[in-house]
Design an enzyme around this catalytic site. Sequence first.
Site, short mmCIF file in Angstrom:
data_model
loop_
_atom_site.label_atom_id
_atom_site.label_comp_id
_atom_site.label_asym_id
_atom_site.label_seq_id
_atom_site.Cartn_x
_atom_site.Cartn_y
_atom_site.Cartn_z
N CYS A 71 -6.06 -2.98 -0.19
CA CYS A 71 -4.67 -2.70 -0.55
C CYS A 71 -3.85 -1.94 0.49
O CYS A 71 -2.87 -2.46 1.02
CB CYS A 71 -4.64 -1.93 -1.87
SG CYS A 71 -5.57 -2.70 -3.21
N HIS A 132 0.81 2.79 -3.24
CA HIS A 132 -0.53 2.91 -2.66
C HIS A 132 -0.52 3.16 -1.16
O HIS A 132 -1.43 2.75 -0.44
CB HIS A 132 -1.38 1.67 -2.98
CG HIS A 132 -2.85 1.98 -3.06
ND1 HIS A 132 -3.80 1.04 -3.35
CD2 HIS A 132 -3.53 3.14 -2.87
CE1 HIS A 132 -4.99 1.59 -3.36
NE2 HIS A 132 -4.86 2.87 -3.06
#
Length: 577
Positions: A71, A132
Amino acid sequence: MARLVWFAFLSAILTLSRGNDRPNFVFFVADDLGIGDVGCFGNDTIRTPNIDNIAVKGAKLTQHLAAAAVCSPSRAAFLTGRYPIRNGMVGMDQPMTCVHLSEPCGLPRSEVTFPQLAKDHGYRTALLGKWHLGLNCAWAGDHCHHPSKFGFDYFYGLPLSNAPDCDPDAKERMAQRIAQILSQRLRLVEISTSIFVVILALKYFKYFQWKTVILFSVFASSLLAYPHLRQIGGRRLNCVMMRDDDIIEMPFNISTITPRMTLEAVRFLEESKTGNEPFLLEVSFWNPHTALLPYKEFRGKSRHGLYGDSVEEMDWSIGVVMATLERLGLTDNTFVYFTSDNGGHIEIGDAGGSNGIYKGSKGQGGSEGGIRMPTLVQWPRKIKPGTVVTESTSQMDIFPTVADILQAPLPQDRVMDGRNILPLLGGAKQPSPHDFLFHYCGEYLHAVRYRPRDGNVTWKAHFVSYNWDPGTTGCATLFLCRCAGQEVTHNDPPLLYDVTNDPVEDRPISANSDPRYPVVIDAIKRAVEAHVESLTEVEKQFKLSNFFSRPWLLRCCNFPFCDCQENVDLSSLQIGG
């Protein structure tokens, strides 16, 4: 005076006209969605009619690649147009991401993103959903890595991520999985620290006062105990939802996040239309990353359990956003982009996705299954319906493509790895704008793509291969395949494939008998040398020290209980319809 009034009137009309004529941007980013999970890429069991409709009305990119297979580094490359190795989103010998909000890792402030580019050109910008890419650096609330520092006017979503730890009924916490990965190193540091403290105490015992000893012991014990305590309270500490700078939900309710994001997207589009402002909107889904908790209206509706339910919930949300663009008369002049941040996580079985015919999984930066993304682009004014782009392209290409659309210059003070792919999207019959694409696993170069200017073949050389579990193309025993060490094999000579005619990579080119092999490998090795020379030393965000928790980086709502919930009326949405 009359001339001044008339000039002001004309200027206002021209400004409004330019605002109407400037293209808008909508980016949909899925989380851990495999290329084999989408209808238009071959799946016939998960219903994705709204995603598929983007392909019908626009372009399908069949060789669109993420710059990382997990991610945080993948999203950093997408936003900046640069390899993660250039901005420090690497470190250690396994694919890593920002794990806890109590850690200072994140996208460096020196990086420039394409949302910032759009904002500088008068665009209204928003990020809805998963970020994130870090939050705080030195203290709770400094927000050095907050989306607002990288071009987003408005943020509504998750500063970290959805994770198994966020499921209130989860039997195994994500924090425990990460602890397994780091346990040996952290335990060694803890033991070494304890021994050092004991030695100091014995050597300088007569100089210590008991109060000092007690206070030091409490402080040291707290530092050593916190990483273990956070395994227990990870859901409350990390499963956080924010609106701009404020925490609005702690821990968040996963099952209502996608409908709430969808409602926010509709409001943002309506406000932009009312204000006649060009806009850039990123809708960054948690779907279908574990924990799999879709809204109640979607549960049990697919043929693939909660994973399929989560994909279909995301597809519904995309349908609502696309219908809103149509209702507001914005479809024709809106650049819409759909992709995933990395491939499906095949090691977790039914809770993970499918990477179709491609080998590998999430975390494998050198494997097609980890980096070949289901990607679609729609822009009726420029892209013909049914366009198919088979040339290799990268998520890093979005930055220079947006810059070209905005007629904005690219940053001149850094290396940009993305290329403008607007000609390919427009149907131009030309090779990939990339001669070479470098595929990293963390900070380790595993593979290289090479597209010669003549012919129609794209080559891929594997310098490193993963030691998969027998009979699979994953590493279930490790949760994710490692990037280095005993878990990989260094190929000498490198394995070479023609991924144009052998996308499954079943037929390696012979290093001994095929005359093309030395020519291609020589070109790739020279490109690697030039690429390595272009790299500069930067701080690694995923270095071991950044995984030591700083409790002072944490904030909570409703202190000291750290418990708050957002109440949202979702009745205006036809959920599931």
